[in-house]
Enzyme design. Structure first.
Site, mmCIF file in Angstrom:
data_model
loop_
_atom_site.group_PDB
_atom_site.id
_atom_site.type_symbol
_atom_site.label_atom_id
_atom_site.label_comp_id
_atom_site.label_asym_id
_atom_site.label_seq_id
_atom_site.Cartn_x
_atom_site.Cartn_y
_atom_site.Cartn_z
ATOM 1 N N GLN A 102 80.052 118.324 -19.781
ATOM 2 C CA GLN A 102 80.050 118.592 -21.145
ATOM 3 C C GLN A 102 78.640 118.193 -21.820
ATOM 4 O O GLN A 102 78.436 118.268 -22.781
ATOM 5 C CB GLN A 102 80.858 117.127 -21.718
ATOM 6 C CG GLN A 102 82.156 117.180 -21.225
ATOM 7 C CD GLN A 102 82.938 115.716 -21.788
ATOM 8 O OE1 GLN A 102 82.710 115.334 -22.732
ATOM 9 N NE2 GLN A 102 83.651 115.366 -20.836
ATOM 10 N N ASN A 103 77.728 118.320 -20.644
ATOM 11 C CA ASN A 103 76.434 118.150 -21.067
ATOM 12 C C ASN A 103 75.616 119.332 -21.175
ATOM 13 O O ASN A 103 75.935 120.274 -20.565
ATOM 14 C CB ASN A 103 75.426 117.166 -19.912
ATOM 15 C CG ASN A 103 76.245 115.754 -19.763
ATOM 16 O OD1 ASN A 103 76.794 115.273 -20.786
ATOM 17 N ND2 ASN A 103 75.790 115.184 -18.579
ATOM 18 N N HIS A 120 80.574 122.772 -23.070
ATOM 19 C CA HIS A 120 79.915 122.685 -24.430
ATOM 20 C C HIS A 120 78.483 123.631 -24.375
ATOM 21 O O HIS A 120 77.657 123.377 -25.243
ATOM 22 C CB HIS A 120 79.463 121.248 -24.786
ATOM 23 C CG HIS A 120 80.799 120.235 -24.774
ATOM 24 N ND1 HIS A 120 80.773 118.855 -25.054
ATOM 25 C CD2 HIS A 120 81.954 120.732 -24.595
ATOM 26 C CE1 HIS A 120 81.931 118.522 -25.137
ATOM 27 N NE2 HIS A 120 82.846 119.480 -25.044
ATOM 28 N N ASN A 223 80.866 104.834 -13.445
ATOM 29 C CA ASN A 223 81.039 104.458 -14.824
ATOM 30 C C ASN A 223 80.553 103.271 -14.989
ATOM 31 O O ASN A 223 81.286 102.285 -14.389
ATOM 32 C CB ASN A 223 81.903 104.962 -15.775
ATOM 33 C CG ASN A 223 81.629 105.405 -17.231
ATOM 34 O OD1 ASN A 223 80.807 104.910 -17.729
ATOM 35 N ND2 ASN A 223 82.486 106.118 -17.846
ATOM 36 N N GLN A 225 80.712 101.163 -17.331
ATOM 37 C CA GLN A 225 81.739 100.321 -18.194
ATOM 38 C C GLN A 225 83.075 100.827 -17.680
ATOM 39 O O GLN A 225 83.273 102.133 -17.450
ATOM 40 C CB GLN A 225 81.539 100.462 -19.613
ATOM 41 C CG GLN A 225 80.006 99.946 -19.989
ATOM 42 C CD GLN A 225 80.129 98.568 -19.951
ATOM 43 O OE1 GLN A 225 80.914 97.734 -19.817
ATOM 44 N NE2 GLN A 225 78.599 98.056 -19.398
#
Ligand SMILES: [Zn+2]
Length: 259
Positions: A102-103, A120, A223, A225
């Site tokens: 998505q970067n 994207h 990740n 978090q």
């Protein structure tokens, strides 16, 4: 953690078809300013809808073009991090690796990943705003005759009427269909999926790991978090990707050399 790294590496080392899905967390570790982070200084007065929608580009092509020139300059000051390089290295070790991202910062490309599905778009790619030769009508900025940036974006060399625009997905736009279709196909066919630095809250990208899980793929998340997707994962490596991915790839290499 070592135990989880080993478990993840074992799955990855023997994957027949690995799909990697990356999001903003990976870029953040490189210090790439997010869209909102970049809205500082001169740009702080603008709302994102004045800078990154087809309507904004129609109203004021120069402002939008200048915003993207500024963002490219900011991104150019950052570099791929060890996580990007570790992911690229996997491509040379395994039979099939596809990277969905998505970067838009081009760091996966710079780190050496080849089979990339840019959901994207890419800040460093350009296309005709009227899609005159089909969608997208890709344009190499370096091949254009010199133009005066004071006049805003250059014109498309094919139709001479549409403006050149960045090949990124703007607000109010749908994701590129070819990329999205391929992303879902890869997700449905992979046996292991590695999900790195995504919030799991951006749709439709968030459906991609869900599809893979439905087809029985083994899911690994990296990740710091927990994310919206963590509950669906088989393994969660709760650490920054730039730290933990090089360790995982090191174990993958040991496993492949010893087998
Ligand atoms: Zn055109």
């Amino acid at each position: 953690m070592d135990y989880l790294i080993r478990q993840a590496a074992e799955r990855i080392a023997y994957a027949r078809h690995l799909v990697i899905s990356t999001g903003a967390g990976v870029s953040k570790e490189s210090g790439v300013p997010t869209f909102r982070d970049a809205l500082d200084g001169l740009w702080a007065q603008y709302d994102p809808t004045e800078l990154a929608t087809p309507q904004a580009f129609q109203r004021n092509p120069k402002r939008v073009w200048d915003w993207y020139t500024y963002r490219r300059e900011m991104v150019s000051k950052t570099h791929p991090n060890p996580g990007h390089y570790a992911l690229a290295e996997l491509e040379g070790l395994l039979p099939k690796v596809v990277l969905i991202t998505q970067n838009v910062d081009n760091h996966h490309q710079l780190a050496g990943s080849r089979d990339i599905i840019p959901l994207h778009g890419n800040l460093f790619a350009f296309k005709c705003s009227t899609s005159c030769q089909g969608n997208p009508t890709s344009i190499d900025l370096d091949s254009l005759a010199p133009w005066n940036p004071e006049d805003g974006p250059p014109r498309c060399p094919y139709c001479n009427s549409g403006y050149v625009r960045p090949d990124v997905v703007w607000f109010h736009e749908t994701l590129p269909e070819a990329q999205l279709t391929r992303a879902f196909e890869e997700a449905q066919n992979c046996d292991v999926m590695l999900v790195v630095g995504t919030s799991g809250a951006v749709y439709p990208a968030a459906w991609i790991p869900i599809k893979a899980a439905e087809r029985g793929a083994f899911l690994i998340e990296v990740n710091p978090q927990p994310s919206e997707l963590t509950r669906a994962m088989n393994i969660h490596l709760a650490a920054p990707s730039g730290e933990v991915l090089p360790q995982v790839v090191e174990v993958v290499k040991q496993l492949l050399h010893s087998s």
